[in-house]
Design a protein around this motif. Structure first.
Motif, PDB file in Angstrom:
ATOM      1  N   ASN A   7       0.801  -1.226   0.000  1.00 57.28           N
ATOM      2  CA  ASN A   7       0.000   0.000   0.000  1.00 57.28           C
ATOM      3  C   ASN A   7       0.830   1.270   0.000  1.00 57.28           C
ATOM      4  N   ARG A   8       2.018   1.224  -0.540  1.00 62.05           N
ATOM      5  CA  ARG A   8       2.853   2.400  -0.666  1.00 62.05           C
ATOM      6  C   ARG A   8       2.821   2.894  -2.101  1.00 62.05           C
ATOM      7  N   ARG A   9       2.803   4.198  -2.269  1.00 64.26           N
ATOM      8  CA  ARG A   9       2.895   4.804  -3.583  1.00 64.26           C
ATOM      9  C   ARG A   9       4.319   5.323  -3.742  1.00 64.26           C
ATOM     10  N   LEU A  63       3.126  21.387  -8.171  1.00 64.13           N
ATOM     11  CA  LEU A  63       3.360  19.944  -8.118  1.00 64.13           C
ATOM     12  C   LEU A  63       3.453  19.461  -6.679  1.00 64.13           C
ATOM     13  N   LEU A  64       4.127  20.212  -5.826  1.00 65.97           N
ATOM     14  CA  LEU A  64       4.252  19.818  -4.421  1.00 65.97           C
ATOM     15  C   LEU A  64       2.901  19.840  -3.715  1.00 65.97           C
ATOM     16  N   PHE A  65       2.082  20.862  -3.989  1.00 73.49           N
ATOM     17  CA  PHE A  65       0.748  20.899  -3.390  1.00 73.49           C
ATOM     18  C   PHE A  65      -0.112  19.746  -3.918  1.00 73.49           C
ATOM     19  N   PHE A  66      -0.002  19.456  -5.191  1.00 78.16           N
ATOM     20  CA  PHE A  66      -0.779  18.369  -5.796  1.00 78.16           C
ATOM     21  C   PHE A  66      -0.408  17.035  -5.155  1.00 78.16           C
ATOM     22  N   ILE A  67       0.887  16.766  -5.025  1.00 81.88           N
ATOM     23  CA  ILE A  67       1.354  15.520  -4.415  1.00 81.88           C
ATOM     24  C   ILE A  67       0.935  15.451  -2.949  1.00 81.88           C
ATOM     25  N   SER A  68       1.059  16.570  -2.247  1.00 80.27           N
ATOM     26  CA  SER A  68       0.686  16.590  -0.830  1.00 80.27           C
ATOM     27  C   SER A  68      -0.789  16.279  -0.637  1.00 80.27           C
ATOM     28  N   ALA A  69      -1.624  16.801  -1.518  1.00 78.97           N
ATOM     29  CA  ALA A  69      -3.057  16.525  -1.426  1.00 78.97           C
ATOM     30  C   ALA A  69      -3.356  15.067  -1.760  1.00 78.97           C
ATOM     31  N   MET A  70      -2.670  14.513  -2.745  1.00 78.97           N
ATOM     32  CA  MET A  70      -2.834  13.098  -3.061  1.00 78.97           C
ATOM     33  C   MET A  70      -2.442  12.240  -1.856  1.00 78.97           C
ATOM     34  N   ALA A  71      -1.338  12.605  -1.213  1.00 77.73           N
ATOM     35  CA  ALA A  71      -0.886  11.862  -0.038  1.00 77.73           C
ATOM     36  C   ALA A  71      -1.920  11.919   1.078  1.00 77.73           C
ATOM     37  N   LEU A  72      -2.525  13.098   1.263  1.00 82.06           N
ATOM     38  CA  LEU A  72      -3.536  13.243   2.304  1.00 82.06           C
ATOM     39  C   LEU A  72      -4.756  12.385   2.006  1.00 82.06           C
ATOM     40  N   ALA A  73      -5.176  12.348   0.750  1.00 79.73           N
ATOM     41  CA  ALA A  73      -6.336  11.532   0.367  1.00 79.73           C
ATOM     42  C   ALA A  73      -6.068  10.053   0.616  1.00 79.73           C
ATOM     43  N   LEU A  74      -4.861   9.584   0.258  1.00 77.48           N
ATOM     44  CA  LEU A  74      -4.527   8.174   0.467  1.00 77.48           C
ATOM     45  C   LEU A  74      -4.353   7.854   1.938  1.00 77.48           C
ATOM     46  N   ALA A  75      -3.745   8.765   2.695  1.00 81.69           N
ATOM     47  CA  ALA A  75      -3.540   8.526   4.126  1.00 81.69           C
ATOM     48  C   ALA A  75      -4.863   8.477   4.872  1.00 81.69           C
ATOM     49  N   PHE A 232      -8.164  13.777  -7.427  1.00 79.78           N
ATOM     50  CA  PHE A 232      -7.473  12.940  -8.413  1.00 79.78           C
ATOM     51  C   PHE A 232      -7.016  11.622  -7.793  1.00 79.78           C
ATOM     52  N   ALA A 233      -6.505  11.676  -6.566  1.00 77.34           N
ATOM     53  CA  ALA A 233      -6.002  10.463  -5.911  1.00 77.34           C
ATOM     54  C   ALA A 233      -7.112   9.442  -5.680  1.00 77.34           C
ATOM     55  N   LEU A 234      -8.349   9.915  -5.610  1.00 76.91           N
ATOM     56  CA  LEU A 234      -9.478   9.026  -5.360  1.00 76.91           C
ATOM     57  C   LEU A 234     -10.120   8.522  -6.650  1.00 76.91           C
ATOM     58  N   GLN A 235      -9.588   8.966  -7.781  1.00 78.09           N
ATOM     59  CA  GLN A 235     -10.147   8.563  -9.079  1.00 78.09           C
ATOM     60  C   GLN A 235      -9.143   7.653  -9.787  1.00 78.09           C
ATOM     61  N   GLY A 236      -9.255   6.374  -9.573  1.00 78.99           N
ATOM     62  CA  GLY A 236      -8.312   5.447 -10.195  1.00 78.99           C
ATOM     63  C   GLY A 236      -8.326   5.500 -11.702  1.00 78.99           C
ATOM     64  N   GLY A 397       7.009   3.218   6.011  1.00 80.48           N
ATOM     65  CA  GLY A 397       7.375   3.852   4.760  1.00 80.48           C
ATOM     66  C   GLY A 397       6.466   5.018   4.446  1.00 80.48           C
ATOM     67  N   TYR A 398       5.808   4.959   3.277  1.00 81.03           N
ATOM     68  CA  TYR A 398       5.026   6.078   2.812  1.00 81.03           C
ATOM     69  C   TYR A 398       3.793   6.329   3.666  1.00 81.03           C
ATOM     70  N   GLN A 399       3.368   5.279   4.427  1.00 78.63           N
ATOM     71  CA  GLN A 399       2.196   5.468   5.263  1.00 78.63           C
ATOM     72  C   GLN A 399       2.400   6.640   6.226  1.00 78.63           C
ATOM     73  N   THR A 400       3.632   6.801   6.717  1.00 78.78           N
ATOM     74  CA  THR A 400       3.932   7.883   7.648  1.00 78.78           C
ATOM     75  C   THR A 400       4.294   9.155   6.906  1.00 78.78           C
ATOM     76  N   THR A 401       5.214   9.079   5.969  1.00 79.11           N
ATOM     77  CA  THR A 401       5.722  10.279   5.331  1.00 79.11           C
ATOM     78  C   THR A 401       4.681  10.944   4.456  1.00 79.11           C
ATOM     79  N   ALA A 402       3.757  10.193   3.922  1.00 83.45           N
ATOM     80  CA  ALA A 402       2.731  10.787   3.069  1.00 83.45           C
ATOM     81  C   ALA A 402       1.901  11.790   3.839  1.00 83.45           C
ATOM     82  N   ALA A 403       1.527  11.439   5.036  1.00 79.94           N
ATOM     83  CA  ALA A 403       0.674  12.336   5.810  1.00 79.94           C
ATOM     84  C   ALA A 403       1.416  13.593   6.205  1.00 79.94           C
ATOM     85  N   GLN A 404       2.727  13.499   6.306  1.00 84.55           N
ATOM     86  CA  GLN A 404       3.513  14.662   6.698  1.00 84.55           C
ATOM     87  C   GLN A 404       3.476  15.733   5.637  1.00 84.55           C
ATOM     88  N   GLN A 405       3.654  15.352   4.384  1.00 82.88           N
ATOM     89  CA  GLN A 405       3.750  16.354   3.336  1.00 82.88           C
ATOM     90  C   GLN A 405       2.492  16.395   2.494  1.00 82.88           C
TER      91      GLN A 405
END
Length: 405
Positions: A7-9, A63-75, A232-236, A397-405
């Protein structure tokens, strides 16, 4: 959207790392360009370098805001909204305060010193800098005196956007379900229209300030990007189509960048100014800017999804580099601009050729960030101040760091 077995991206990890790495190079470039203001400036400037920096300038922070929002949606699929609020608050606001009171100070000091606004003496300056009632440099005061966040503006913006999205998550999640039948092409047109509207209505009235409270053009741009990243992160199906059409996005982005550079270098000077100021002319410019912005973001998302969503790559065969980057990225981000300015001040009297000096700046900045992170990670207090987990957890792994950024 099918995730990897754990479950890591990994593609988002890599994109975040590469985007922050690009930011270091960009800020070094700011020292050498004449048209854009920065804290200190080299006596040697380069138009070619500025043209190259324009390649990333319109979309690198988006790009950083987009990735951060994707990480928040997945987390959010694994953690409660309350826990994510606490995690982002602890790992964004505490580093922000640490940065404002400690890390950023040399930037303000050397900028004022280069303009001959203060006398040498860093400790004396620091005491005045943290004093909200200081009489020093009154024309540079904010409501809290000389305190500033400079390059760390991304942290308060990200925290505010995260809080707003977490509060509105039930509504956004419902919207994501309703949007599933919507073709990705329509979604792209909508976000492009939103960016054009922000550019058209807000850019001139509210030029970029990074002051948060009155920075309406940047909010109109970055908050829309943040919302788009979350949905976007929620739209496979959208994600898979972006990966499949990554080459077309890259082609569109390169074409629009070429048009922007051509305009900057006078290729369209023969076109009457009245057309450029007309509704049709402004609409054409807006479409080019919006397509350039989203073309690069989606091309990078697509290529990363195609080639980097795996635990090991040819350049990182055992995954150790990515694991290091996931932990080091926030301290490196906090430290890099201060180190660039300090090292630039040290190197300037040597009057080195620009190419040699720039390479030395890159090497010294990276070594300084590496040494700073090695020091920070060894003490509980410094780990907390720089946004790291106070106690390392093995195998996270990404489970923790994703929520951070």
């Amino acid at each position: 959207m099918t995730l990897t077995a754990d479950n890591r991206r990994y593609d988002l990890d890599w994109l975040r790392t590469l985007a922050f790495g690009l930011l270091i190079l960009y800020h070094i470039g700011m020292y050498y360009v004449a048209d854009w203001g920065w804290h200190i400036k080299s006596d040697t400037t380069s138009d070619v370098l500025q043209n190259l920096m324009i390649l990333t300038n319109p979309w690198r922070m988006s790009l950083l805001f987009f990735i951060s929002a994707m990480a928040l949606a997945l987390a959010q699929q694994r953690s409660s909204r309350l826990s994510l609020f606490g995690l982002r608050s602890n790992r964004l606001l505490i580093p922000l305060l640490c940065g404002m009171f400690i890390v950023v100070v040399p930037q303000v000091y050397f900028e004022a010193l280069s303009q001959q606004l203060i006398e040498p003496g860093f400790i004396k300056f620091w005491w005045q800098y943290i004093n909200p009632n200081t009489a020093l440099l009154p024309e540079h005061h904010s409501p809290i005196g000389l305190l500033t966040w400079n390059h760390l503006w991304f942290l308060p913006y990200l925290w505010c956007y995260s809080v707003l999205v977490l509060l509105g998550a039930p509504l956004l999640n419902t919207l994501a379900r309703l949007l599933k039948p919507l073709p990705g092409s329509i979604a792209l047109l909508l976000v492009m229209a939103a960016l054009i509207a922000a550019w058209w209505l807000l850019k001139q009235a509210y030029p970029s300030s990074h002051a948060l409270v009155d920075d309406w053009y940047n909010h109109g741009k970055y908050f829309v990007v943040f919302i788009a990243g979350y949905l976007f992160a929620l739209q496979g199906n959208w994600w898979l189509k972006v990966i499949a059409h990554r080459r077309w996005f890259m082609l569109a982005a390169m074409l629009c960048y070429s048009l922007i550079i051509a305009d900057r270098n006078g290729l369209f000077d023969s076109i009457p100014a009245s057309f450029g100021e007309s509704v049709s002319g402004r609409l054409i410019v807006g479409v080019v800017l919006a397509l350039n912005h989203w073309g690069w973001i989606l091309a990078l998302i697509g290529y990363a999804g195609r080639y980097l969503n795996k635990p090991a790559t040819k350049l990182d065969k055992d995954g150790s580099l990515l694991r290091y980057a996931n932990n080091a990225i926030l301290p490196w981000y906090m430290l890099h601009q201060t180190l660039i300015i300090v090292f630039a001040v040290w190197l300037k009297p040597l009057a080195l050729p620009m190419g040699i000096e720039a390479v030395l700046l890159i090497i010294l900045t990276c070594l300084g960030c590496w040494a700073g992170f090695e020091l920070v990670k060894r003490f509980r207090l410094s780990r907390w101040l720089f946004g790291l987990k106070v106690k390392l957890a093995a195998g996270r792994g990404y489970q923790t760091t994703a929520a951070q950024q």
